[in-house]
Design a protein around this motif. Structure first.
Motif, mmCIF file in Angstrom:
data_model
loop_
_atom_site.group_PDB
_atom_site.id
_atom_site.type_symbol
_atom_site.label_atom_id
_atom_site.label_comp_id
_atom_site.label_asym_id
_atom_site.label_seq_id
_atom_site.Cartn_x
_atom_site.Cartn_y
_atom_site.Cartn_z
ATOM 1 N N GLU A 251 0.812 -1.211 0.000
ATOM 2 C CA GLU A 251 0.000 0.000 0.000
ATOM 3 C C GLU A 251 0.848 1.264 0.000
ATOM 4 O OE1 GLU A 251 -2.738 -0.138 3.213
ATOM 5 O OE2 GLU A 251 -3.910 -1.816 2.393
ATOM 6 N N ASN A 252 2.047 1.194 0.603
ATOM 7 C CA ASN A 252 2.900 2.385 0.652
ATOM 8 C C ASN A 252 3.697 2.597 -0.634
ATOM 9 O OD1 ASN A 252 4.740 0.309 0.796
ATOM 10 N ND2 ASN A 252 5.792 1.076 2.628
ATOM 11 N N GLY A 253 3.452 1.765 -1.636
ATOM 12 C CA GLY A 253 4.152 1.906 -2.913
ATOM 13 C C GLY A 253 5.358 1.013 -3.069
ATOM 14 N N ASP A 254 5.780 0.336 -1.996
ATOM 15 C CA ASP A 254 6.903 -0.592 -2.101
ATOM 16 C C ASP A 254 6.520 -1.789 -2.970
ATOM 17 O OD1 ASP A 254 8.092 1.135 -0.402
ATOM 18 O OD2 ASP A 254 8.469 -0.305 1.210
ATOM 19 N N THR A 255 7.526 -2.400 -3.583
ATOM 20 C CA THR A 255 7.312 -3.562 -4.444
ATOM 21 C C THR A 255 8.292 -4.660 -4.075
ATOM 22 O OG1 THR A 255 6.620 -2.123 -6.259
ATOM 23 C CG2 THR A 255 7.187 -4.387 -6.826
ATOM 24 N N LEU A 256 7.788 -5.882 -3.989
ATOM 25 C CA LEU A 256 8.623 -7.053 -3.744
ATOM 26 C C LEU A 256 8.495 -7.985 -4.948
ATOM 27 C CD1 LEU A 256 10.423 -8.734 -1.822
ATOM 28 C CD2 LEU A 256 8.310 -9.775 -0.932
ATOM 29 N N ASN A 257 9.633 -8.278 -5.587
ATOM 30 C CA ASN A 257 9.661 -9.157 -6.755
ATOM 31 C C ASN A 257 10.495 -10.386 -6.453
ATOM 32 O OD1 ASN A 257 8.329 -7.195 -8.552
ATOM 33 N ND2 ASN A 257 10.244 -6.061 -8.360
ATOM 34 N N PHE A 258 10.070 -11.509 -6.984
ATOM 35 C CA PHE A 258 10.860 -12.733 -6.827
ATOM 36 C C PHE A 258 10.677 -13.605 -8.063
ATOM 37 C CE2 PHE A 258 11.641 -17.111 -5.323
ATOM 38 C CZ PHE A 258 12.950 -16.932 -4.891
ATOM 39 N N GLN A 259 11.780 -14.073 -8.591
ATOM 40 C CA GLN A 259 11.738 -14.918 -9.779
ATOM 41 C C GLN A 259 12.736 -16.063 -9.618
ATOM 42 O OE1 GLN A 259 12.173 -12.903 -13.539
ATOM 43 N NE2 GLN A 259 11.329 -14.651 -14.602
ATOM 44 N N THR A 260 12.326 -17.239 -10.010
ATOM 45 C CA THR A 260 13.201 -18.398 -9.958
ATOM 46 C C THR A 260 13.376 -18.957 -11.366
ATOM 47 O OG1 THR A 260 11.332 -19.881 -9.537
ATOM 48 C CG2 THR A 260 12.515 -19.019 -7.624
ATOM 49 N N PHE A 261 14.481 -19.648 -11.540
ATOM 50 C CA PHE A 261 14.745 -20.341 -12.791
ATOM 51 C C PHE A 261 15.222 -21.748 -12.443
ATOM 52 C CE2 PHE A 261 17.672 -21.719 -16.129
ATOM 53 C CZ PHE A 261 16.839 -21.637 -17.232
ATOM 54 N N LEU A 262 14.461 -22.728 -12.860
ATOM 55 C CA LEU A 262 14.791 -24.121 -12.577
ATOM 56 C C LEU A 262 14.970 -24.862 -13.894
ATOM 57 C CD1 LEU A 262 15.037 -26.638 -10.718
ATOM 58 C CD2 LEU A 262 12.550 -26.872 -10.905
ATOM 59 N N MET A 263 16.090 -25.553 -14.025
ATOM 60 C CA MET A 263 16.354 -26.363 -15.202
ATOM 61 C C MET A 263 16.742 -27.768 -14.772
ATOM 62 S SD MET A 263 19.339 -26.185 -18.097
ATOM 63 C CE MET A 263 20.384 -27.281 -17.121
ATOM 64 N N ARG A 264 16.086 -28.748 -15.357
ATOM 65 C CA ARG A 264 16.424 -30.146 -15.102
ATOM 66 C C ARG A 264 16.614 -30.815 -16.459
ATOM 67 N NH1 ARG A 264 15.155 -34.529 -11.593
ATOM 68 N NH2 ARG A 264 16.612 -36.174 -12.230
ATOM 69 N N GLN A 265 17.744 -31.481 -16.636
ATOM 70 C CA GLN A 265 18.040 -32.116 -17.907
ATOM 71 C C GLN A 265 18.736 -33.454 -17.680
ATOM 72 O OE1 GLN A 265 20.983 -30.381 -20.801
ATOM 73 N NE2 GLN A 265 19.176 -30.190 -22.096
ATOM 74 N N LYS A 266 18.254 -34.457 -18.386
ATOM 75 C CA LYS A 266 18.871 -35.779 -18.347
ATOM 76 C C LYS A 266 19.310 -36.135 -19.762
ATOM 77 C CE LYS A 266 17.652 -38.948 -15.604
ATOM 78 N NZ LYS A 266 16.992 -40.071 -14.875
#
Length: 729
Positions: A251-266
């Motif tokens: 509400e006060n204008g602050d922003t929280l961002n979170f991003q993940t990157f997951l890679m699985r390869q066989k």
């Protein structure tokens, strides 16, 4: 080659009539013309070309239009068409990303402004997961200055710019082998929380072959040894990629961002090699070899930041992140003689674990008239554990540390400050400084290794908008940058060559390496055309100290006298170059013109390494030239777009030392596509990559101890056909 330069110059000439008309256009934007309130309300950002134009430190932006253009299956295929960017390796197989022809780690690749985890590959990242690519030829203080050639920042997809569920199904065909892929991108919002869920599932199959001709001759040209190797391999890879992103606005204008990157390869594969040795005083190590391999790779990386608004226009941006990597691989190799009798069996396993955690922050605030001050910090800690086991059929270790734990710890700290100053409507300047320290420690076989580097980098950038020509500007930069030794070069466990020779040596690390230090000067002239066009000419110089090269020597090891390659600081080098770029829509320059977009760029590079005799004493793997040409044509009466792009890099010949010369063949890559839009929500794309399918050849010559060792290689390349269906819900 002679045809490419006139094309670039013709593009420059096309811009001149537009320049003559600019004096009749509106004067530079007044305060009333600014649209910042609109940007803030909508959550949007400047378009790619406007952001490039307004950036004080030179930055090229390539958004979704470029990423979607050819229906590429990985980011590496997109990068190879960008100005000044090339890929090492064979066509169609990806390779190391290079700017300005410089390989071997001179180009810094970031994901969301952070260095990706160890072992990360561009081929593992789908364009559908990327929002835009930023290419910076000169370093800036807020990013690490480990970027002698430049920086490529890959920004993963943002949620606020999407409104539809997007599904893409594709299939690639190479040599009759299918490689399907399914991608899903789903945005959403719940109250103050917005998110984007992006995932892709792929199954790839490929086949490769190689021919190698080895020769050893004495000082009089007499043939001492000759070998012919014919190899054939096939494998498959199953991959799962997830890239969810969450954003919460308080509400006060602050922003929280979170991003993940997951890679699985066989992965799994099988290979076989036939070895013929018509000349040689001793029998070959084997006549036939059969090998099976397997791999299991998992990468997880999390990025987050909290943006806190302060009084006025000031803000504090605090970043945090973590990384985890797990790589397990195994190989079983059988070697037989000409009668089919088993000579030896080699079992190799490698279990590697990487962990990292990082934090940082940036405080920005207007400071006086036209100033924007930013200052911040970065802290990062990483830990690696590696266990490698290499045994023969009798259970004998193939190197001294086989089976031992190799641990390595890296600590990095950085402080930076920068000021962007709009001096006048025509002049903008950027002054920054960054201090960065890296300490690497390792324990192996009860021996400790420690390496510390500290670098201070002052940075200056300036832009001059030419009075009376508001679409024309000149850029200049004076910077300090560096290239730090990677963990593998410092403390790598030995890599053993099965046919050890001067042209195929074992490889080890060197704990005493120092970072390469570079002073750089960049100049550029830019003229903007229409909404998304540009014509530019730029030049650069990099003066490099403590250059790292691999040193080749014979050493006594547990397996006897063998050829070994290890990195070392050898001295000073210099590289320079000129880069031309032209990009424009024909309809914006001519009335009633067809809907044709042109893209072209050409680069010419020079380099010289002190202490190595010429000719060809160039920086390792740097081509003298590279060029890209591209065109897209959109029909007016039917929903069809056709396009093609051509990438050219000539043959490279490099004298890497007074003993060794390395050559690689030219690379010509022709890609074409057709796009049919059924409606605004569904489209199908058919692509053909590497239509010329030129063979990739290489040659290595080593003169040492009175013997000339030569190795000539030939690797076929193949055309890839693909079809992709995209729909929105």
């Amino acid at each position: 080659m002679k045809k490419l330069i006139p094309l670039a110059l013709a593009a420059l000439g096309t811009a001149m009539p537009a320049m003559a008309q600019t004096q009749q256009e509106q004067p530079a934007a007044k305060p009333a013309d600014k649209v910042m309130p609109q940007v803030t309300i909508s959550g949007g950002r400047q378009d790619d070309m406007t952001e490039r134009r307004n950036s004080t430190a030179g930055k090229q932006i390539f958004g979704r239009e470029e990423l979607d253009r050819n229906g590429d299956s990985n980011i590496g295929d997109v990068l190879k068409r960008l100005p000044g960017v090339t890929l090492g390796g064979r066509a169609g197989r990806g390779g190391e990303v290079r700017m300005r022809g410089l390989g071997n780690g001179y180009t810094q690749v970031l994901v969301n402004g952070e260095r990706p985890p160890a072992g990360f590959s561009m081929e593992s990242l789908s364009p559908d997961q990327v929002e835009r690519i930023e290419v910076m030829r000169g370093p800036v203080a807020e990013h690490s200055t480990r970027a002698i050639a430049g920086t490529i920042n890959i920004v993963l997809r943002d949620g606020y710019q999407m409104h539809d569920l997007v599904v893409k199904a594709s299939d690639r065909l190479e040599q009759g082998r299918h490689s399907p892929e399914l991608t899903l991108t789903a945005p959403g919002k719940s109250g103050a929380l917005s998110y984007t869920l992006s995932a892709s599932l792929s199954y790839g199959r490929q086949h490769d072959s190689a021919l190698v001709h080895n020769m050893e001759t004495d000082a009089l040209g007499g043939l001492l040894k000759e070998q012919f190797l014919d190899s054939d391999s096939a494998g498959n890879a199953k991959g799962l990629h997830l890239a969810p992103r969450f954003s919460y606005k308080f509400e006060n204008g602050d922003t929280l961002n979170f991003q993940t990157f997951l890679m699985r390869q066989k992965t799994s594969g099988d290979a076989q090699t036939n070895l013929a040795q018509p000349v040689g005083s001793q029998p070959p190590e084997y006549n036939f070899a059969r090998q099976s391999t397997g791999g299991d790779v998992t990468f997880l990386r999390g990025f987050g930041n909290w943006v806190h608004r302060l009084q006025g226009a000031s803000k504090l941006d605090v970043k945090f992140g973590f990384g985890f990597g797990k790589r397990d691989s195994d190989s079983l190799r059988y070697q037989y003689d000409s009668q089919g009798a088993l000579l030896d069996r080699f079992t190799d396993t490698d279990d590697t674990r990487d962990k990292s955690v990082n934090t940082g922050g940036k405080y920005t605030s207007p400071l006086g008239a036209g100033h924007l001050l930013a200052a911040g910090w970065e802290l990062e800690a990483s830990h690696r554990e590696q266990v490698r086991v290499s045994l023969d059929k009798d259970g004998k270790s193939q190197f001294a540390d086989s089976g031992d734990n190799l641990t390595a710890d890296t600590r990095r700290a950085a402080l930076f400050a920068q000021d962007e100053w709009e001096i006048t409507p025509q002049w903008s300047a950027y002054a920054g400084a960054r201090w960065e320290g890296i300490r690497t420690t390792s324990d192996r076989s009860a021996a400790s290794v420690s390496n510390t580097s500290k670098v201070f980098s002052p940075l200056l950038h300036a832009v001059w908008k030419i009075p009376g020509y508001e679409k024309d500007q000149v850029r200049a930069s004076l910077t300090k940058s560096y290239k730090s030794p990677n963990v593998q070069d410092l403390i790598a466990a030995p890599y053993l060559s099965r046919l050890n020779s001067a042209t195929s040596p074992d490889r080890t690390g060197n704990p005493n390496l120092k970072p390469e230090l570079a002073t750089g000067l960049d100049l550029a002239y830019e003229h903007y055309l229409g909404r998304s066009g540009i014509v530019s000419v730029s030049g650069f110089v990099r003066d490099i100290d403590n250059l790292i090269r691999r040193d080749l020597s014979q050493q006594q090891t547990d397996l006897g006298l063998r050829w070994v390659s290890s990195p070392a600081n050898i001295g000073h080098a210099r590289t320079s170059g000129v880069e031309l770029e032209a990009k424009f829509a024909l309809s914006e320059l001519m009335d009633n013109a067809p809907q044709i977009d042109f893209r072209s760029n050409y680069s010419r590079f020079w380099s010289n390494v002190d202490g190595i005799p010429g000719p060809d004493n160039r920086l390792d793997q740097q081509a003298k030239q590279t060029a890209n040409l591209g065109m897209d044509y959109r029909w007016k009466d039917i929903p069809l777009t056709l396009g093609a792009s051509y990438n050219w890099t000539p043959a490279i010949r490099t004298r890497t030392s007074d003993q060794q010369i390395v050559e690689s063949s030219r690379k010509r890559v022709l890609d074409m596509y057709a796009l049919w839009r059924f409606d605004g929500r569904t489209q199908i794309r058919i692509s053909a990559n590497n239509l010329l399918a030129d063979d990739a050849t290489g040659y290595t010559l080593v003169n040492a101890n009175g013997i000339a060792s030569q190795a000539a290689t030939l690797n076929p390349t193949y055309t890839q056909w693909s079809v992709r269906l995209e729909t929105k819900f």
